[in-house]
Design a protein around this motif. Structure first.
Motif, PDB file in Angstrom:
ATOM      1  N   ILE A  37      -4.747  -5.279 -68.103  1.00 45.95           N
ATOM      2  CA  ILE A  37      -4.554  -4.030 -67.905  1.00 45.95           C
ATOM      3  C   ILE A  37      -5.357  -4.426 -66.002  1.00 45.95           C
ATOM      4  CG2 ILE A  37      -5.882  -1.253 -67.660  1.00 45.95           C
ATOM      5  CD1 ILE A  37      -4.148  -1.124 -70.591  1.00 45.95           C
ATOM      6  N   ILE A  38      -6.583  -4.995 -66.273  1.00 43.15           N
ATOM      7  CA  ILE A  38      -7.836  -5.525 -65.041  1.00 43.15           C
ATOM      8  C   ILE A  38      -7.031  -6.521 -64.197  1.00 43.15           C
ATOM      9  CG2 ILE A  38      -9.471  -6.790 -65.013  1.00 43.15           C
ATOM     10  CD1 ILE A  38     -10.494  -6.321 -67.821  1.00 43.15           C
ATOM     11  N   PHE A  39      -6.068  -6.919 -64.620  1.00 42.36           N
ATOM     12  CA  PHE A  39      -5.062  -8.163 -63.394  1.00 42.36           C
ATOM     13  C   PHE A  39      -4.307  -7.624 -62.671  1.00 42.36           C
ATOM     14  CE2 PHE A  39      -7.551 -11.690 -65.667  1.00 42.36           C
ATOM     15  CZ  PHE A  39      -7.364 -12.440 -64.370  1.00 42.36           C
ATOM     16  N   ILE A  40      -3.829  -6.146 -62.747  1.00 48.34           N
ATOM     17  CA  ILE A  40      -3.017  -5.227 -62.554  1.00 48.34           C
ATOM     18  C   ILE A  40      -3.731  -4.525 -61.911  1.00 48.34           C
ATOM     19  CG2 ILE A  40      -1.242  -3.798 -62.999  1.00 48.34           C
ATOM     20  CD1 ILE A  40      -0.350  -4.464 -66.234  1.00 48.34           C
ATOM     21  N   TYR A  41      -4.486  -3.391 -62.647  1.00 52.07           N
ATOM     22  CA  TYR A  41      -5.407  -2.699 -61.663  1.00 52.07           C
ATOM     23  C   TYR A  41      -6.226  -3.844 -60.280  1.00 52.07           C
ATOM     24  CZ  TYR A  41      -9.061   0.039 -59.743  1.00 52.07           C
ATOM     25  OH  TYR A  41     -10.080   1.259 -59.543  1.00 52.07           O
ATOM     26  N   ALA A  42      -6.703  -4.562 -60.724  1.00 49.76           N
ATOM     27  CA  ALA A  42      -6.840  -5.488 -59.735  1.00 49.76           C
ATOM     28  C   ALA A  42      -6.368  -5.928 -58.502  1.00 49.76           C
ATOM     29  CB  ALA A  42      -7.941  -7.349 -60.363  1.00 49.76           C
ATOM     30  N   GLY A  43      -4.949  -6.567 -59.142  1.00 52.57           N
ATOM     31  CA  GLY A  43      -4.412  -6.760 -57.537  1.00 52.57           C
ATOM     32  C   GLY A  43      -3.736  -5.362 -56.784  1.00 52.57           C
ATOM     33  N   PRO A  63      -3.290 -10.834 -54.719  1.00 54.36           N
ATOM     34  CA  PRO A  63      -3.129  -9.918 -55.856  1.00 54.36           C
ATOM     35  C   PRO A  63      -1.610  -9.790 -56.733  1.00 54.36           C
ATOM     36  CG  PRO A  63      -3.649  -9.614 -53.528  1.00 54.36           C
ATOM     37  CD  PRO A  63      -3.348 -10.543 -53.624  1.00 54.36           C
ATOM     38  N   LEU A  64      -0.379 -10.276 -55.980  1.00 49.57           N
ATOM     39  CA  LEU A  64       1.154 -10.281 -55.825  1.00 49.57           C
ATOM     40  C   LEU A  64       1.524 -11.143 -58.129  1.00 49.57           C
ATOM     41  CD1 LEU A  64       3.168 -10.530 -53.592  1.00 49.57           C
ATOM     42  CD2 LEU A  64       3.202  -9.097 -55.190  1.00 49.57           C
ATOM     43  N   ILE A  65       0.246 -11.912 -57.365  1.00 48.82           N
ATOM     44  CA  ILE A  65       0.219 -13.430 -58.668  1.00 48.82           C
ATOM     45  C   ILE A  65      -0.595 -12.151 -60.148  1.00 48.82           C
ATOM     46  CG2 ILE A  65      -1.163 -15.145 -59.475  1.00 48.82           C
ATOM     47  CD1 ILE A  65      -0.122 -16.457 -56.764  1.00 48.82           C
ATOM     48  N   GLU A  66      -1.754 -11.901 -59.242  1.00 51.46           N
ATOM     49  CA  GLU A  66      -2.658 -11.382 -60.499  1.00 51.46           C
ATOM     50  C   GLU A  66      -2.044 -10.147 -61.526  1.00 51.46           C
ATOM     51  OE1 GLU A  66      -7.305 -10.395 -59.259  1.00 51.46           O
ATOM     52  OE2 GLU A  66      -5.725  -9.327 -57.701  1.00 51.46           O
ATOM     53  N   VAL A  67      -1.048  -8.817 -60.094  1.00 47.52           N
ATOM     54  CA  VAL A  67      -0.423  -7.478 -60.940  1.00 47.52           C
ATOM     55  C   VAL A  67       1.242  -8.810 -62.039  1.00 47.52           C
ATOM     56  CG1 VAL A  67       1.627  -6.830 -60.699  1.00 47.52           C
ATOM     57  CG2 VAL A  67      -1.084  -6.304 -58.936  1.00 47.52           C
ATOM     58  N   ALA A  99      -2.175 -18.828 -69.494  1.00 42.61           N
ATOM     59  CA  ALA A  99      -2.604 -19.376 -68.678  1.00 42.61           C
ATOM     60  C   ALA A  99      -2.918 -19.466 -67.700  1.00 42.61           C
ATOM     61  CB  ALA A  99      -1.755 -21.469 -68.872  1.00 42.61           C
ATOM     62  N   VAL A 100      -1.638 -18.805 -66.356  1.00 44.86           N
ATOM     63  CA  VAL A 100      -1.470 -18.656 -65.300  1.00 44.86           C
ATOM     64  C   VAL A 100      -3.827 -17.837 -65.411  1.00 44.86           C
ATOM     65  CG1 VAL A 100      -0.988 -16.885 -63.370  1.00 44.86           C
ATOM     66  CG2 VAL A 100      -0.005 -18.043 -64.557  1.00 44.86           C
ATOM     67  N   ILE A 101      -3.811 -16.424 -65.960  1.00 41.61           N
ATOM     68  CA  ILE A 101      -4.626 -15.951 -66.023  1.00 41.61           C
ATOM     69  C   ILE A 101      -6.041 -16.460 -65.835  1.00 41.61           C
ATOM     70  CG2 ILE A 101      -5.898 -14.063 -67.452  1.00 41.61           C
ATOM     71  CD1 ILE A 101      -3.607 -12.437 -67.454  1.00 41.61           C
ATOM     72  N   CYS A 102      -5.728 -17.590 -67.327  1.00 40.64           N
ATOM     73  CA  CYS A 102      -7.149 -18.044 -67.286  1.00 40.64           C
ATOM     74  C   CYS A 102      -7.293 -19.506 -65.922  1.00 40.64           C
ATOM     75  CB  CYS A 102      -6.854 -19.403 -68.597  1.00 40.64           C
ATOM     76  SG  CYS A 102      -8.310 -20.759 -68.825  1.00 40.64           S
ATOM     77  N   PRO A 121      -8.570 -21.320 -44.451  1.00 45.52           N
ATOM     78  CA  PRO A 121      -8.265 -21.145 -42.853  1.00 45.52           C
ATOM     79  C   PRO A 121      -7.365 -19.849 -42.753  1.00 45.52           C
ATOM     80  CG  PRO A 121      -7.171 -23.221 -44.262  1.00 45.52           C
ATOM     81  CD  PRO A 121      -8.332 -22.547 -45.149  1.00 45.52           C
ATOM     82  N   GLU A 122      -7.675 -19.838 -40.945  1.00 47.30           N
ATOM     83  CA  GLU A 122      -7.793 -18.454 -40.805  1.00 47.30           C
ATOM     84  C   GLU A 122      -6.266 -18.238 -40.701  1.00 47.30           C
ATOM     85  OE1 GLU A 122      -8.351 -16.631 -36.524  1.00 47.30           O
ATOM     86  OE2 GLU A 122     -10.044 -17.564 -36.939  1.00 47.30           O
ATOM     87  N   GLY A 123      -5.366 -18.855 -40.959  1.00 47.54           N
ATOM     88  CA  GLY A 123      -3.511 -18.260 -41.443  1.00 47.54           C
ATOM     89  C   GLY A 123      -3.653 -18.535 -42.046  1.00 47.54           C
ATOM     90  N   LEU A 124      -4.096 -18.545 -43.063  1.00 44.12           N
ATOM     91  CA  LEU A 124      -3.707 -18.207 -44.237  1.00 44.12           C
ATOM     92  C   LEU A 124      -4.416 -17.515 -45.150  1.00 44.12           C
ATOM     93  CD1 LEU A 124      -3.771 -22.075 -45.665  1.00 44.12           C
ATOM     94  CD2 LEU A 124      -2.491 -20.750 -44.746  1.00 44.12           C
ATOM     95  N   ILE A 125      -5.369 -16.629 -44.637  1.00 44.90           N
ATOM     96  CA  ILE A 125      -6.461 -15.601 -45.055  1.00 44.90           C
ATOM     97  C   ILE A 125      -5.680 -14.158 -44.845  1.00 44.90           C
ATOM     98  CG2 ILE A 125      -7.154 -13.574 -44.630  1.00 44.90           C
ATOM     99  CD1 ILE A 125     -10.000 -15.399 -43.197  1.00 44.90           C
ATOM    100  N   PHE A 126      -4.621 -13.778 -44.485  1.00 42.73           N
ATOM    101  CA  PHE A 126      -3.469 -12.831 -44.992  1.00 42.73           C
ATOM    102  C   PHE A 126      -2.612 -12.680 -46.097  1.00 42.73           C
ATOM    103  CE2 PHE A 126      -0.147  -9.564 -44.655  1.00 42.73           C
ATOM    104  CZ  PHE A 126      -1.223  -7.963 -44.340  1.00 42.73           C
ATOM    105  N   PRO A 127      -1.867 -13.975 -45.426  1.00 40.90           N
ATOM    106  CA  PRO A 127      -0.824 -14.375 -46.804  1.00 40.90           C
ATOM    107  C   PRO A 127      -1.534 -14.202 -47.831  1.00 40.90           C
ATOM    108  CG  PRO A 127      -0.530 -16.372 -44.930  1.00 40.90           C
ATOM    109  CD  PRO A 127      -1.920 -15.025 -44.578  1.00 40.90           C
ATOM    110  N   ALA A 128      -2.833 -15.626 -48.553  1.00 41.27           N
ATOM    111  CA  ALA A 128      -3.596 -15.199 -49.421  1.00 41.27           C
ATOM    112  C   ALA A 128      -4.123 -13.591 -50.432  1.00 41.27           C
ATOM    113  CB  ALA A 128      -5.011 -16.391 -49.475  1.00 41.27           C
ATOM    114  N   ALA A 129      -4.265 -12.447 -48.809  1.00 38.56           N
ATOM    115  CA  ALA A 129      -4.651 -11.706 -49.730  1.00 38.56           C
ATOM    116  C   ALA A 129      -3.460 -10.578 -49.439  1.00 38.56           C
ATOM    117  CB  ALA A 129      -4.740 -10.370 -48.518  1.00 38.56           C
ATOM    118  N   VAL A 130      -1.955 -11.573 -49.852  1.00 35.77           N
ATOM    119  CA  VAL A 130      -1.224 -10.453 -49.975  1.00 35.77           C
ATOM    120  C   VAL A 130      -0.586 -11.503 -51.449  1.00 35.77           C
ATOM    121  CG1 VAL A 130       1.559  -9.816 -49.627  1.00 35.77           C
ATOM    122  CG2 VAL A 130      -0.325  -9.511 -47.890  1.00 35.77           C
ATOM    123  N   LEU A 131      -0.367 -12.486 -51.256  1.00 34.48           N
ATOM    124  CA  LEU A 131       0.385 -13.449 -52.460  1.00 34.48           C
ATOM    125  C   LEU A 131      -0.922 -13.461 -53.554  1.00 34.48           C
ATOM    126  CD1 LEU A 131       2.538 -15.071 -52.894  1.00 34.48           C
ATOM    127  CD2 LEU A 131       1.059 -17.121 -52.712  1.00 34.48           C
TER     128      LEU A 131
END
Length: 164
Positions: A14-20, A53-57, A72-75, A41-51
């Protein structure tokens, strides 16, 4: 103790779903938070901002249903977040941790990198408990394909009609 194991998994999920989800609701705001740390790096900021949270959810959903590999992923994510928070604390950054997106209460009251780090330590202890309890009880999380098969049998009856 089996109930504690189950509730521990659900709490992490629930914590990871909510955070994502909170970050996915406005990835541009999360991208600004990522940029404030100055390590992506600047070009990776927005992709990281999407990817991220998706992994978290997905990891959060999978741990709730006890799918193999999700812990293992959550760890890994928790350790990664602790490294980032540790970097921010070490550098003396006065930024929001970005843990729960723009609606994070920490971001309104104060910039809580230390508090977020401590919270992550407790989450890591919960993860450790889950690993130990699985080993002690011989609990094996199910494979994703088995979960999908079970889900199909719930959604469809013997005649191929939807249950709902």
């Amino acid at each position: 103790m089996n109930q504690i194991y189950k509730w521990s998994r659900w709490a992490l999920g629930i914590i990871f779903i909510y955070a994502g989800i909170t970050k996915l609701m406005d990835p541009r705001v999360f991208a600004v938070l990522i940029e404030a740390y100055g390590i992506v790096p600047e070009g990776l900021i927005f992709p990281a901002a999407v990817l991220l949270p998706l992994i978290e959810v997905v990891a959060g959903l999978f741990i709730v249903f006890d799918i193999r590999g999700s812990l293992a992923v959550i760890c890994g994510l928790t350790i990664f977040f602790m490294i980032i928070l540790g970097y921010g604390i070490h550098m003396g950054l006065d930024v929001d941790c970005g843990c729960f997106g723009p609606e994070d209460p920490e971001s309104r009251a104060f910039h809580g990198l230390r508090q977020a780090f401590i919270r992550d330590v407790f989450m890591l202890l919960d993860i450790l408990f889950i690993y130990i309890w699985r080993r002690y009880q011989g609990i094996a999380p199910r494979f994703l394909r088995d979960f999908v098969t079970d889900l199909r049998s719930i959604l469809y009856n013997r005649h191929g009609r939807t249950v709902f």
